[in-house]
Write an enzyme that holds these catalytic residues in place. Structure first.
Site, PDB file in Angstrom:
ATOM      1  N   GLY A   1       1.107  -1.167  -0.263  1.00 55.65           N
ATOM      2  CA  GLY A   1       0.177  -0.016  -0.125  1.00 55.65           C
ATOM      3  C   GLY A   1       0.588   1.470   0.076  1.00 55.65           C
TER       4      GLY A   1
ATOM      5  CG  HIS B   1       4.979   7.243   4.395  1.00 51.79           C
ATOM      6  ND1 HIS B   1       5.629   6.569   3.403  1.00 51.79           N
ATOM      7  CD2 HIS B   1       4.232   7.190   4.189  1.00 51.79           C
ATOM      8  CE1 HIS B   1       4.711   6.496   2.485  1.00 51.79           C
ATOM      9  NE2 HIS B   1       3.650   6.661   3.450  1.00 51.79           N
ATOM     10  CG  LEU B   2       5.181   5.729  12.197  1.00 53.64           C
ATOM     11  CD1 LEU B   2       4.350   4.180  11.320  1.00 53.64           C
ATOM     12  CD2 LEU B   2       5.078   6.302  13.184  1.00 53.64           C
TER      13      LEU B   2
END
Length: 112
Positions: free
Chosen positions: A91, A98-99
């Protein structure tokens, strides 16, 4: 990376809605939020994805910042989700680590 969206945000070329910033990370509101709180925590150094993360301390720092953001936004006690997506099938749509920090609604399982 000159064409990386998140690198442009880190450099100031694009101005995100910043929630937090220090010498290692930038955290900003997602432009397509999936919940009342949807913040992205990105390293200032371009790292393509979780597979490319070589510094465990940076990953830990990102998670600690996520917890602090959830606390500051008032979602730590009720609950929130912190998610790294990795590559296309995972996804990941922007290939800069990035979180996602998501809260303010009940999360379901399994995800998407």
């Amino acid at each position: 990376m000159t064409d990386c969206l998140f690198c442009k945000m880190v450099s100031g070329e694009i101005k995100p809605d910043v929630v937090f910033e220090d010498e290692k990370v930038l955290a900003f509101k997602d432009i397509n939020p999936q919940a009342p709180m949807h913040v992205l925590v990105v390293p200032k150094l371009h790292i393509a994805n979780l597979n490319a993360l070589r510094e465990a301390a940076l990953g830990g720092h990102m998670l600690k910042i996520a917890a602090c953001i959830a606390e500051e936004q008032g979602y730590a006690e009720s609950g929130y989700r912190a998610v790294f997506n990795c590559n296309d099938d995972g996804g990941q749509t922007v290939h800069h680590l990035h979180l996602h920090v998501i809260g303010g609604r009940r999360m379901t399982w399994p995800p998407g």
